[in-house]
Design an enzyme around this catalytic site. Structure first.
Site, mmCIF file in Angstrom:
data_model
loop_
_atom_site.group_PDB
_atom_site.id
_atom_site.type_symbol
_atom_site.label_atom_id
_atom_site.label_comp_id
_atom_site.label_asym_id
_atom_site.label_seq_id
_atom_site.Cartn_x
_atom_site.Cartn_y
_atom_site.Cartn_z
ATOM 1 N N GLU A 165 0.846 -1.191 0.000
ATOM 2 C CA GLU A 165 0.000 0.000 0.000
ATOM 3 C C GLU A 165 0.883 1.243 0.000
ATOM 4 O OE1 GLU A 165 -3.599 -0.415 1.987
ATOM 5 O OE2 GLU A 165 -4.263 1.556 1.361
ATOM 6 N N GLU A 214 -2.886 -0.116 13.119
ATOM 7 C CA GLU A 214 -3.927 0.428 12.247
ATOM 8 C C GLU A 214 -5.306 0.379 12.902
ATOM 9 O OE1 GLU A 214 -4.327 -1.850 8.636
ATOM 10 O OE2 GLU A 214 -5.344 -0.200 7.622
HETATM 11 C C1 BGC Z 1 -5.434 2.752 4.357
HETATM 12 C C2 BGC Z 1 -5.850 3.861 5.289
HETATM 13 C C3 BGC Z 1 -6.735 4.780 4.553
HETATM 14 C C4 BGC Z 1 -7.938 3.996 4.172
HETATM 15 C C5 BGC Z 1 -9.018 4.773 3.513
HETATM 16 C C6 BGC Z 1 -6.655 2.010 3.951
HETATM 17 O O1 BGC Z 1 -6.385 0.986 3.098
HETATM 18 O O2 BGC Z 1 -4.477 1.948 4.919
HETATM 19 O O3 BGC Z 1 -5.031 4.225 6.236
HETATM 20 O O4 BGC Z 1 -6.990 5.986 5.151
HETATM 21 O O5 BGC Z 1 -7.628 2.859 3.418
HETATM 22 O O6 BGC Z 1 -10.128 4.446 4.123
#
Ligand code: BGC
Length: 904
Positions: A487, A766
């Site tokens: 990501e 997270e």
């Molecule tokens: C990310 C987040 C991001 C989100 C959006 C995720 O996949 O890791 O931190 O803000 O998507 O909702």
């Protein structure tokens, strides 16, 4: 009496000695240090000269402000002679203080880059593909597989002594530049990430010391990076439409006799494959040391069988200087444990989750031995490396030994991983690695550290540190969400909720100045700000989330970031530069939502992402999401009205204020009950209503009590997601319920901030349930253990526990507030924060009902000081007012100590 004032830390555009900037009116700043109470600047004089010799005299040839009666020490805008490409600017400041003494700074410098397109004479070059096809071991990069990076080299003659030599270089891809056997800089991953369809960075390096008269060599290794490698969760590479990396290097030499020579990349350069077989940010690097081209980066190397490089078309976008700190190795970590978990499988623990790579120091190995390095954030219950949450990021480096009798060392080039644990395999029988084999190298944007927090609770100290590490690990050219899985994108919601925390921890002004350009580059013509920046080129093979832009709380960062950088650093220029973009965004929302509620065009609509219970659907709607979107829109209007006022756009300011009022009225009609209750009852609903001033004054207290009741119903546990959490403790404190904020802070059972800390987290997770003792790891599909958003409580530790707070009326900490809220559970707390003016300190200690509090107010600043409780001493400060809970004083620069008695 001689003054003890020192004029230090000279910066140009936030940076110390920046080379090759392209800001034609750069802003200059300095810091004053003195132990004297009330020390301040009454006047300054800046001199800028083209040579060091001209500087001390009265005839600085570029700019001499003369004596200016002013206390200003930051953002003094250069307005001397027009600055040309390549200009070196030597500068110095004289400061007169309140004792009329004049003190001079040491000289500093900055230099200008190449400002015009015509300054570039070098050509862009790429490798001849035949270097790959003729090489048995090399790999042709495809959309799925990283290919073998090329080496480029050339030799050239410098006829006589060198006065100065400068390299200007850019790439589509990443370069590692060499001159006469040395890396020319410690910078990594340059040029850094931008939207390559809008702009590409170039970098400037002073290489005077690396070159000599006579024969010299210049070269580059060219990696994939963001340009052609994997980015995000995309299943294919080349997000900017090409798999071909290319580079342009221009070396300009000024000889002692005044002559100038320019050497640049062109088709006389030669190229060849090298020891790196493949390298990709997500996948890792494979390096075969037997393929090292010994001496390739030295002069007098025979490259007769290398192939000529191909001159390729230059990109059709501006080349711009990188306006921020480079990516570097910022810390090196030794492992704290080493376990052979199965025969031949060695696991190291670095005791810290980092972003970066491992430097290997290997014992003597048979040539061809393959040492495989894998990276993970945690271990599985059976002690093996846990990698499921990396998704498709292989995060594996492979080193194939050369067979040197004295051992060998290796570190990767164009990859990075998010990890605390390292697994090594591949050692031949009888050879075992030891502690010295592994060094963890933390790699991130080298934003200068500016903050420290500590208190009597070790768990809270670790919580703060976890936030700092998640910040460091994720601030890598842009603020990313996480460094480990496939990501690593510049998610805007994450960044905006964390920005105040980030700015306490490090000087992030230049970093966000750069990123704000990426954000505006990604704005659509209608005005929609993106959800992540830089934008990836969509189109073929692009796996998007529908429309990656315009989501409430995410896209709004396009307003929140400039606003916050202005408040924290007193930076007006970021407002000027992005003003039109911000207005466009707010107007775009208005054009689709005529009734003052933001119900339309909500895009991915993430809501209060990862709240409990969590809803991670995209593009879905709910009353709570509508409330969140409307609240953020209202706050955009508030912020932008202030910005408009600051910039003198009075009509806009009035219009935006009226729009705010309209939204506020609509908000109350839609969601507010007469008793202060909010109909979609969530903590985040109350928090946004309080934080963004959406309630009538007379219902704020009632709403606060409903919020507290909601928290009490959850038995004082956390439940908000990314958005709510950043407002939780600050709003509770400002609403008079610091007691609840402390109570939440100090809980350590699930879900709470200290729960991960108690279970060994060294970064912020997270999600609240990243790992629980009941369920173990959450579904690896989306479970990063290094995501800073839920760590935004760092802001509250600085702002309200230590009490270092911005003045509501004066941006940039030249005047500020010191107001700690002393809560139960902590006996002492201390924070330092280095502002652009110098370091603020606040340290309190409670013994029984007595408080001692020491503070430091930087030279040339003043603070409004709220002494908690009933002040017994004010250390000779004049009292402005005495209230039930505090005594208010005004403090000029200096150190002070207060005693007070706390009520109960
Ligand atoms: C990310 C987040 C991001 C989100 C959006 C995720 O996949 O890791 O931190 O803000 O998507 O909702």
């Amino acid at each position: 009496m001689p003054s003890d004032l020192r004029v230090t830390y000279l910066r140009c555009e936030y940076l110390v000695t920046p080379l090759g900037i392209d800001e034609r009116a750069p802003r200059l700043s300095w810091q004053l240090d003195s132990d004297r109470r009330g020390a301040r600047q009454v006047a300054y004089r800046v001199r800028v000269a083209s040579t060091p010799e001209l500087l001390p005299s009265a005839n600085a040839d570029l700019w001499d402000t003369g004596r200016i009666e002013s206390a200003q020490t930051v953002h003094v805008v250069y307005s001397g002679s027009p600055l040309a490409s390549r200009q070196t600017c030597h500068w110095q400041v004289d400061v007169w203080d309140e004792t009329t003494t004049c003190t001079q700074s040491a000289p500093a410098l900055w230099s200008m880059g190449l400002l015009e397109k015509t300054d570039w004479s070098a050509r862009w070059i790429a490798a001849d593909p035949r270097i790959i096809t003729r090489d048995r071991d090399a790999i042709t990069g495809t959309l799925l597989e990283p290919g073998t990076p090329a080496l480029f080299r050339n030799e050239f003659e410098i006829p006589s002594a060198i006065k100065r030599a400068t390299i200007y270089a850019s790439a589509r891809g990443l370069f590692d530049l060499r001159a006469n056997g040395q890396r020319i800089s410690e910078d990594l991953f340059a040029p850094e990430w931008t939207d390559y369809d809008k702009r590409i960075h170039y970098r400037t390096y002073d290489v005077t010391k690396l070159l000599t008269s006579g024969k010299n060599m210049l070269g580059a290794i060219l990696g994939d990076g963001w340009w052609s490698g994997y980015v995000g969760w995309q299943e294919t590479r080349a997000r900017y439409g090409s798999l071909e990396n290319s580079v342009m290097i221009q070396l300009e030499v000024e000889l002692a006799d005044g002559k100038r020579l320019t050497f640049g990349t062109d088709s006389t350069w030669r190229c060849e494959t090298g020891p790196i077989i493949a390298s990709d940010f997500m996948m890792g690097e494979t390096y075969d040391a037997r393929r090292e081209r010994i001496g390739w980066d030295q002069p007098n190397f025979s490259d007769a069988n290398w192939l000529p490089a191909r001159a390729v078309t230059a990109p059709n976008v501006p080349l711009v200087a990188q306006p921020a700190e480079p990516v570097r190795i910022t810390e090196q970590l030794k492992p704290v444990s080493l376990t052979e978990i199965q025969p031949g499988v060695f696991i190291y623990n670095l005791a810290q989750n980092i972003s970066g790579w491992v430097r290997l120091r290997l014992p003597k190995l048979p040539a061809g031995t393959r040492i495989v390095v894998r990276h993970g954030e945690r271990l599985s219950p059976d002690g093996t490396l846990y990698t499921e949450n990396l998704r498709r990021a292989k995060a594996t480096d492979t080193y194939i030994a050369h067979g040197d009798p004295s051992g060998e060392t290796y570190e990767p080039h164009f990859t990075f991983h998010g990890f605390q644990y390292v697994e090594l395999t591949g050692f031949p029988a009888g050879v075992k690695p030891d502690y010295a084999t592994v060094t963890g190298c933390a790699i991130n944007s080298a934003t200068p550290p500016t903050g420290h927090f500590e208190c009597s609770h070790p768990g809270v100290n670790r919580l703060w540190l976890n936030g700092l590490w998640s910040q460091r690990d994720n601030f890598l050219t842009v603020p990313t969400d996480c460094p480990q899985r496939d990501e690593r994108l510049g998610w805007m919601g994450d960044a905006q909720v964390f920005l105040r925390t980030a700015s306490y921890n490090c000087d992030v002004a230049a970093f966000f100045t750069k990123w704000m350009i990426d954000i505006e580059d990604a704005q659509t013509p209608e005005g929609i700000f993106p959800d992540t920046a830089p934008r990836l080129r969509e189109g073929e093979n692009f796996i998007g989330l529908g429309n990656l832009g315009g989501s409430a709380g995410w896209a709004d960062a396009g307003v929140i970031i400039p606003y916050t950088i202005w408040r924290v650093y007193g930076d007006r220029r970021i407002l000027e530069r992005h003003y039109n973009a911000m207005v466009k965004w707010v107007d775009w929302i208005a054009s689709h939502n005529p009734n003052g509620l933001r119900l339309n065009q909500l895009a991915n609509n993430y809501g209060d992402w990862l709240c409990i219970p969590s809803d991670t659907s995209f593009g879905t709607h709910s009353p709570m999401k509508n409330l969140l979107a409307t609240a953020y829109w209202a706050d955009d209007c508030t912020k932008l009205a202030l910005i408009a006022g600051e910039l003198g756009h009075t009509a806009d300011a009035a219009r935006l204020t009226a729009l705010f009022e309209k939204i506020r009225t609509a908000f109350q009609k839609e969601w507010l009950l007469p008793d202060g209750r909010i109909t979609t009852e969530t903590q985040t609903g109350y928090l946004l209503a309080l934080a963004f001033d959406l309630l009538p004054q007379n219902l704020r207290a009632a709403a606060t009590e409903h919020l507290v009741a909601n928290i009490r119903d959850l038995n004082w546990h956390l439940s908000t997601g990314f958005i709510g959490i950043s407002h939780l403790n600050p709003q509770l404190t400002l609403a008079g319920r610091a007691d609840v904020a402390y109570r939440l802070l100090l809980r350590d059972d699930y879900p709470s901030w200290l729960y991960p800390v108690k279970h060994g987290a060294t970064t912020i997770w997270e999600r609240w349930n990243g790992w629980t003792h009941k369920e173990g790891f959450f579904n690896p599909h989306m479970n990063s253990l290094n995501h800073y958003s839920l760590g935004s409580v760092g802001e509250w530790l600085f702002r309200h526990v230590a009490g270092i707070e911005l003045d509501p009326d004066v941006p940039g900490f030249s005047r500020f507030v010191l107001r700690p809220f002393i809560g139960s559970g902590l006996d002492h707390a201390r924070a330092t924060h280095r502002t652009l003016h110098g370091e603020i300190e606040s340290a309190w200690k409670r013994t029984g009902g007595k408080l001692t509090w020491t503070i430091r107010v930087p030279t040339n600043t003043t603070a409004r000081v709220y002494i908690p409780g009933n002040a017994e001493t004010t250390d000779s400060l004049q009292v402005l007012s005495r209230e039930k809970d505090f005594t208010l004083c005004e403090a000029p620069a200096g150190s002070y100590r207060f005693n007070s008695v706390l009520s109960n």
